[in-house]
Design an enzyme around this catalytic site. Structure first.
Site, PDB file in Angstrom:
ATOM      1  N   ASP A  58       0.848  -1.190   0.000  1.00 43.73           N
ATOM      2  CA  ASP A  58       0.000   0.000   0.000  1.00 43.73           C
ATOM      3  C   ASP A  58       0.892   1.252   0.000  1.00 43.73           C
ATOM      4  OD1 ASP A  58      -1.324   2.186   2.067  1.00 43.73           O
ATOM      5  OD2 ASP A  58      -2.762   1.321   0.642  1.00 43.73           O
ATOM      6  N   TYR A 142      11.882  -6.638 -21.503  1.00 46.78           N
ATOM      7  CA  TYR A 142      12.695  -6.052 -20.436  1.00 46.78           C
ATOM      8  C   TYR A 142      13.028  -4.594 -20.752  1.00 46.78           C
ATOM      9  CZ  TYR A 142      16.761  -5.128 -17.493  1.00 46.78           C
ATOM     10  OH  TYR A 142      17.641  -4.560 -16.610  1.00 46.78           O
ATOM     11  N   LYS A 146      11.705  -1.350 -18.625  1.00 42.35           N
ATOM     12  CA  LYS A 146      12.678  -0.488 -17.953  1.00 42.35           C
ATOM     13  C   LYS A 146      12.554   0.946 -18.440  1.00 42.35           C
ATOM     14  CE  LYS A 146      15.596  -1.291 -15.426  1.00 42.35           C
ATOM     15  NZ  LYS A 146      15.611  -1.199 -13.944  1.00 42.35           N
TER      16      LYS A 146
END
Length: 315
Positions: A58, A142, A146
């Site tokens: 959270d 990937y 990124k």
């Protein structure tokens, strides 16, 4: 924050290769560090460690935990090579968005150093040294994830929510990197090699920019303190080294017995393509940073660290 208490640094992904090196560099400077990772490893007694999945925590709870620890700087070294769009999205985009949401709730502005990747640029033409002005065109899940994470950090910085900087990092070697990547796989094969069961190592006609992870840690510390908010900065050696030479250095460090290694050639099929190299001029100008650990030393230290961690008991 308690009066007189030195601000702390939170390192996300503290149990990974980059996280361990960054934590060690800050500890050497005497800076308080809060290590954050999904699972608590052994031997963390006496250190401040928070076992937390930052991608699903959270944001309000995460903000409270960071504030209670007196954190004013966060290094996001979490993530790594995972397979699939959904897995990469969670590790490199969802985590960053969750972290940014948390940091926006912190009192004051938090410095955030995002560890990015050379793969955000996508394939590079042979001979090129990627500058930060190069339009990124990643072609892997990937690299795309990124890049999305890096862009989220830069947007939040422009909005005044954090003081963010993105370091685009090349391939890593050195003592903390003995378990990861192409060289890490070669280290593991060499460790088990004997003349009866030789290690087969593949030599591709590829060139890679490799950096010692301790040099990366030094760049992180410099970026956290320098006036470089809102920038993307390449971090590498700035040279493309033949894969064959990297393997030669590793074999020299390992010193295997005759007949314990077999080399074979094969086409390039790795996710990094056949060429990676970055221009590191901006890092020199804005951070006063240059790599200091040469490759023979780095790869020898990589081998020695792996051998020490995987000692073979004598009968």
């Amino acid at each position: 924050m308690t009066a007189g208490r030195e601000p702390a640094v939170a390192v996300l992904g503290a149990t990974g290769c980059v996280g361990r090196a960054v934590t060690a560099a800050y500890a050497e400077e005497g800076r308080p560090v809060l290590e954050v990772a999904r699972r608590r490893p052994p031997h963390t007694r006496g250190r401040r460690f928070l076992a937390l999945d930052a991608a699903s925590a959270d944001p309000g709870e995460l903000a409270g935990l960071l504030a209670a620890a007196g954190v004013d700087t966060v290094v996001n070294a979490a993530g790594g090579w995972v397979t699939g769009e959904a897995e990469n999205e969670r590790a490199h985009v969802g985590l960053v968005r969750n972290l940014l949401d948390a940091l926006a709730r912190m009192p004051g502005r938090t410095r955030l150093v995002q560890i990015g990747s050379v793969h955000e640029y996508g394939p590079l033409p042979a001979g090129a040294a990627a500058e930060e002005t190069r339009p990124p065109r990643p072609d892997t899940a990937y690299g795309r994830s990124k890049l999305a994470g890096a862009e989220a950090v830069l947007r939040a910085t422009r909005a005044g929510l954090v003081d963010g900087v993105v370091l685009r990092v090349v391939n890593l070697c050195g003592p903390e990197a003995a378990e990861v990547g192409f060289l890490g796989a070669a280290v593991r094969r060499l460790r088990a090699a004997t003349p009866e069961r030789p290690a087969e190592l593949t030599v591709a006609d590829a060139h890679r920019d490799y950096l010692d992870v301790r040099d990366l840690a030094a760049a992180v510390l410099a970026a956290a303190a320098a006036p470089v908010v809102g920038q993307v900065i390449n971090v590498g050696r700035g040279e493309a080294v033949p894969v064959a030479h990297l393997l030669d250095l590793l074999i020299a460090a390992a010193g295997p017995p005759p007949g314990a290694v077999r080399l074979r050639t094969a086409p390039v099929d790795s996710r990094g393509g056949d060429w990676t190299r970055v221009d590191i001029g901006r890092a020199a100008r804005t951070l006063g940073w240059r790599p200091t650990v040469d490759l023979p030393e780095s790869i020898k230290d990589m081998w020695d660290a792996f051998r020490a961690d995987h000692a073979v008991e004598q009968p």
